[in-house]
Design a protein around this motif. Structure first.
Motif, mmCIF file in Angstrom:
data_model
loop_
_atom_site.group_PDB
_atom_site.id
_atom_site.type_symbol
_atom_site.label_atom_id
_atom_site.label_comp_id
_atom_site.label_asym_id
_atom_site.label_seq_id
_atom_site.Cartn_x
_atom_site.Cartn_y
_atom_site.Cartn_z
ATOM 1 N N ASN A 119 0.835 -1.196 0.000
ATOM 2 C CA ASN A 119 0.000 0.000 0.000
ATOM 3 C C ASN A 119 0.874 1.252 0.000
ATOM 4 O OD1 ASN A 119 -1.979 1.940 0.248
ATOM 5 N ND2 ASN A 119 -2.420 1.487 2.404
ATOM 6 N N GLU A 120 1.026 1.867 -1.152
ATOM 7 C CA GLU A 120 1.846 3.074 -1.263
ATOM 8 C C GLU A 120 1.170 4.295 -0.650
ATOM 9 O OE1 GLU A 120 2.753 3.552 -5.357
ATOM 10 O OE2 GLU A 120 4.105 1.803 -5.439
ATOM 11 N N ASN A 121 -0.104 4.192 -0.352
ATOM 12 C CA ASN A 121 -0.834 5.328 0.224
ATOM 13 C C ASN A 121 -0.786 5.363 1.748
ATOM 14 O OD1 ASN A 121 -1.747 6.193 -2.350
ATOM 15 N ND2 ASN A 121 -3.399 4.680 -2.282
ATOM 16 N N ALA A 122 -0.269 4.312 2.373
ATOM 17 C CA ALA A 122 -0.297 4.217 3.831
ATOM 18 C C ALA A 122 0.499 5.353 4.468
ATOM 19 C CB ALA A 122 0.250 2.870 4.277
ATOM 20 N N GLU A 123 -0.087 5.979 5.488
ATOM 21 C CA GLU A 123 0.564 7.078 6.208
ATOM 22 C C GLU A 123 0.767 6.755 7.688
ATOM 23 O OE1 GLU A 123 1.978 9.427 4.897
ATOM 24 O OE2 GLU A 123 0.972 10.066 3.057
ATOM 25 N N ASN A 124 0.258 5.609 8.158
ATOM 26 C CA ASN A 124 0.515 5.129 9.523
ATOM 27 C C ASN A 124 -0.088 6.001 10.619
ATOM 28 O OD1 ASN A 124 2.178 2.902 8.578
ATOM 29 N ND2 ASN A 124 3.746 4.437 8.173
ATOM 30 N N ALA A 125 -1.094 6.791 10.293
ATOM 31 C CA ALA A 125 -1.756 7.621 11.305
ATOM 32 C C ALA A 125 -3.067 8.147 10.751
ATOM 33 C CB ALA A 125 -0.869 8.785 11.726
ATOM 34 N N VAL A 126 -3.984 8.461 11.647
ATOM 35 C CA VAL A 126 -5.236 9.096 11.238
ATOM 36 C C VAL A 126 -4.965 10.538 10.811
ATOM 37 C CG1 VAL A 126 -7.532 9.797 12.016
ATOM 38 C CG2 VAL A 126 -6.594 7.595 12.742
ATOM 39 N N ILE A 127 -4.168 11.256 11.613
ATOM 40 C CA ILE A 127 -3.666 12.576 11.212
ATOM 41 C C ILE A 127 -2.154 12.464 11.081
ATOM 42 C CG2 ILE A 127 -3.407 15.010 11.832
ATOM 43 C CD1 ILE A 127 -6.004 14.869 13.339
ATOM 44 N N LYS A 128 -1.637 12.615 9.877
ATOM 45 C CA LYS A 128 -0.206 12.481 9.619
ATOM 46 C C LYS A 128 0.390 13.867 9.394
ATOM 47 C CE LYS A 128 3.734 10.464 8.639
ATOM 48 N NZ LYS A 128 3.808 9.378 7.645
ATOM 49 N N CYS A 129 1.405 14.202 10.196
ATOM 50 C CA CYS A 129 2.102 15.482 10.094
ATOM 51 C C CYS A 129 3.558 15.163 9.768
ATOM 52 C CB CYS A 129 1.999 16.266 11.400
ATOM 53 S SG CYS A 129 0.318 16.353 12.076
ATOM 54 N N LYS A 130 3.994 15.445 8.569
ATOM 55 C CA LYS A 130 5.299 14.983 8.109
ATOM 56 C C LYS A 130 6.431 15.902 8.571
ATOM 57 C CE LYS A 130 3.497 12.323 4.232
ATOM 58 N NZ LYS A 130 3.651 11.964 2.798
ATOM 59 N N ASP A 131 7.667 15.521 8.215
ATOM 60 C CA ASP A 131 8.861 16.247 8.666
ATOM 61 C C ASP A 131 8.748 17.738 8.352
ATOM 62 O OD1 ASP A 131 9.816 13.797 9.394
ATOM 63 O OD2 ASP A 131 11.345 13.672 7.824
ATOM 64 N N GLY A 132 9.118 18.552 9.331
ATOM 65 C CA GLY A 132 9.115 19.993 9.139
ATOM 66 C C GLY A 132 7.756 20.648 9.216
ATOM 67 N N SER A 133 6.723 19.891 9.514
ATOM 68 C CA SER A 133 5.375 20.477 9.596
ATOM 69 C C SER A 133 5.113 21.013 10.998
ATOM 70 C CB SER A 133 4.313 19.437 9.227
ATOM 71 O OG SER A 133 4.325 18.357 10.146
ATOM 72 N N ALA A 134 4.420 22.134 11.062
ATOM 73 C CA ALA A 134 4.008 22.737 12.330
ATOM 74 C C ALA A 134 2.488 22.702 12.372
ATOM 75 C CB ALA A 134 4.520 24.165 12.438
ATOM 76 N N VAL A 135 1.945 21.877 13.256
ATOM 77 C CA VAL A 135 0.502 21.625 13.266
ATOM 78 C C VAL A 135 -0.054 21.903 14.657
ATOM 79 C CG1 VAL A 135 -1.308 19.902 12.910
ATOM 80 C CG2 VAL A 135 0.726 19.910 11.436
ATOM 81 N N THR A 136 -1.185 22.596 14.704
ATOM 82 C CA THR A 136 -1.896 22.869 15.950
ATOM 83 C C THR A 136 -3.299 22.305 15.852
ATOM 84 O OG1 THR A 136 -0.645 24.902 16.365
ATOM 85 C CG2 THR A 136 -2.750 24.659 17.501
ATOM 86 N N LEU A 137 -3.727 21.593 16.893
ATOM 87 C CA LEU A 137 -5.096 21.106 17.005
ATOM 88 C C LEU A 137 -5.772 21.885 18.121
ATOM 89 C CD1 LEU A 137 -3.528 18.649 15.654
ATOM 90 C CD2 LEU A 137 -5.336 17.210 16.587
ATOM 91 N N CYS A 138 -6.970 22.433 17.841
ATOM 92 C CA CYS A 138 -7.632 23.273 18.829
ATOM 93 C C CYS A 138 -9.108 23.372 18.509
ATOM 94 C CB CYS A 138 -6.983 24.659 18.850
ATOM 95 S SG CYS A 138 -6.998 25.488 17.241
ATOM 96 N N GLY A 139 -9.817 24.190 19.263
ATOM 97 C CA GLY A 139 -11.213 24.451 18.976
ATOM 98 C C GLY A 139 -12.135 24.103 20.122
ATOM 99 N N ALA A 140 -13.328 24.675 20.104
ATOM 100 C CA ALA A 140 -14.307 24.478 21.158
ATOM 101 C C ALA A 140 -15.227 23.298 20.894
ATOM 102 C CB ALA A 140 -15.139 25.749 21.338
ATOM 103 N N GLY A 141 -15.035 22.599 19.778
ATOM 104 C CA GLY A 141 -15.798 21.397 19.492
ATOM 105 C C GLY A 141 -15.063 20.163 19.961
ATOM 106 N N THR A 142 -15.487 18.989 19.491
ATOM 107 C CA THR A 142 -14.837 17.739 19.857
ATOM 108 C C THR A 142 -14.286 17.063 18.611
ATOM 109 O OG1 THR A 142 -16.824 16.345 19.650
ATOM 110 C CG2 THR A 142 -16.457 17.447 21.764
ATOM 111 N N LEU A 143 -13.204 16.328 18.821
ATOM 112 C CA LEU A 143 -12.580 15.572 17.742
ATOM 113 C C LEU A 143 -12.256 14.180 18.261
ATOM 114 C CD1 LEU A 143 -11.318 15.319 14.927
ATOM 115 C CD2 LEU A 143 -9.212 16.310 15.865
ATOM 116 N N THR A 144 -12.757 13.158 17.567
ATOM 117 C CA THR A 144 -12.499 11.768 17.920
ATOM 118 C C THR A 144 -11.727 11.103 16.795
ATOM 119 O OG1 THR A 144 -14.500 11.604 19.261
ATOM 120 C CG2 THR A 144 -13.538 9.546 18.488
#
Length: 402
Positions: free
Chosen positions: A126-151
């Motif tokens: 599987n060349e599409n596999a990313e090994n995570a539900v949310i994948k943040c690759k090298d050098g990425s700056a990612v913030t998760l936030c908000g007043a709702g819910t995330l499962t």
């Protein structure tokens, strides 16, 4: 109506659907679009974003995904009632050198799910596999936030995977703040970061087959002068692990089968491994490992700590290759071999329970009995429950009152 323009109207912790310049609604048959026609490409149920902007994501799809193109910065994804499942890749991928804020909109419930095929170790074809539900690759700056819910439901490998800092791709980081985040990871880690993980605030409910919160290098939980996050680890092999772990505030409860807190990384040589606790409330229980285990130093300078270690005599509630220093806060530790062989330096009251009885100095809410029937201090003493859990009775498992 949707507002045209950039991201100026959106903060990192709160966002309205009217802040988006483009809205995408996922269905099994495709993606419908409202608003700007720039900065993205839709291919069936795959959305690729390649320009800065604020994008609203909603709807439901049993096989779809969102990809932020390499090098794309100033991206805001507002999740507003999004139910997105992917059959063979990550529902959301933040590619190398991207800067992305993922916001759960106020009052909304959002669910991201992958499949067993999203694992390139068990599915090498599987060349599409990313090994995570949310994948943040090298050098990425990612913030998760908000007043709702995330499962996040991770059936492939990790719930969230954050990459490394490299000379080519830049600095990588993952931050979580003011979000109610639940992760069920049946294969590997709930959250796995390579460079830097900051859990600043919000509520995290984690159940995982391996480590609940892992970072190869540096992890910060909470901040001085704040309430910090609420973290409930209901099931894990190890609770929280990093080479350098700092806990400054928060309400943390852990039930696991190995170490509750661990400072380690077998790939690092001559590193100053450390666990530093300066605030917050920690209630931790392990059935077979060490409570807190550092391959370097372990320092408690504040906060309220209650830790139980079960299992054999090799396991300690507090264990460090270097010095264990208690200079502030309150500490209640219990285990079958508690206190044996500990390199302990303390200027602050603590209590350690072992099979031989009680050791320590000071009085922390009354003298409990032996480890088998120990009860934590009541009425303003140490925290007494993990979701209603009482400490082990007669050497058994935690008792639930809920």
């Amino acid at each position: 109506m949707l507002q045209a323009g950039g991201t100026e109207a959106v903060t990192e912790t709160a966002a309205s659907v009217t802040d988006a310049q483009t809205a995408f609604t996922f269905t099994d048959s495709g993606i419908t679009v409202e608003g700007s026609s720039d900065g993205y490409e839709c291919n069936g149920t795959v959305l690729t974003i390649d320009a800065a902007g604020t994008y609203l994501l909603s709807g439901s799809c049993t096989d779809g995904s969102v990809k932020i193109k390499k090098g794309t910065t100033c991206v805001r994804l507002i999740l507003s009632g999004l139910g997105l499942t992917s059959a063979d890749t990550a529902p959301i991928t933040c590619n190398k050198s991207s800067e992305v804020v993922i916001v759960a909109a106020d009052g909304t419930e959002n669910v991201l799910t992958d499949a067993a095929a999203n694992n390139d170790e068990s599915n090498s074809g599987n060349e599409n596999a990313e090994n995570a539900v949310i994948k943040c690759k090298d050098g990425s700056a990612v913030t998760l936030c908000g007043a709702g819910t995330l499962t996040l439901n991770a059936y492939g490998k990790n719930g969230i995977k954050s990459g490394a800092t490299t000379a080519e791709e830049g600095e990588a980081s993952l931050a979580i703040r003011k979000l109610t985040l639940s992760i069920n990871a049946s294969v590997n880690d709930a959250i796995n970061a390579e460079q830097y993980l900051a859990v600043e605030s919000g509520t995290l409910n984690l159940a995982t087959a391996d480590v609940a919160l892992h970072c190869d290098l540096i992890m910060d939980i909470g901040a001085e002068g704040t309430d910090g996050p609420t973290i409930a680890i209901a099931e894990a092999c190890e609770g929280i692990e990093a080479a350098a772990l700092s806990i400054r505030s928060g309400d943390i409860s852990i039930v696991c089968t190995d170490d509750c807190l661990n400072a380690a990384n077998s790939d690092l040589a001559n590193y100053d491994f450390a666990i530093n606790i300066s605030g917050g409330t920690i209630v931790a229980y392990t059935t077979a490992g060490d409570g807190f285990d550092s391959n370097g130093s372990l320092t408690i300078s504040g906060g309220n700590v209650t830790v139980w270690s079960g299992g054999n005599a090799d396991n300690q509630p507090l264990d460090a290759d270097g010095t264990i220093a208690i200079t502030g806060g309150t500490v209640l530790a219990a285990g079958s071999s508690a206190g044996m062989g500990m390199n302990l330096s303390t200027t602050q009251a603590y209590v350690i329970f072992g099979s031989a009885g009680i050791s320590g100095m000071g009085n922390m809410g009354g003298q409990p009995g032996s480890f088998g029937g120990m009860q934590p201090p009541q009425n303003g003493g140490q925290p007494g429950s993990f979701g209603g859990m009482q400490p082990p009775q007669n050497g058994g498992q935690p008792k639930s009152d809920s």
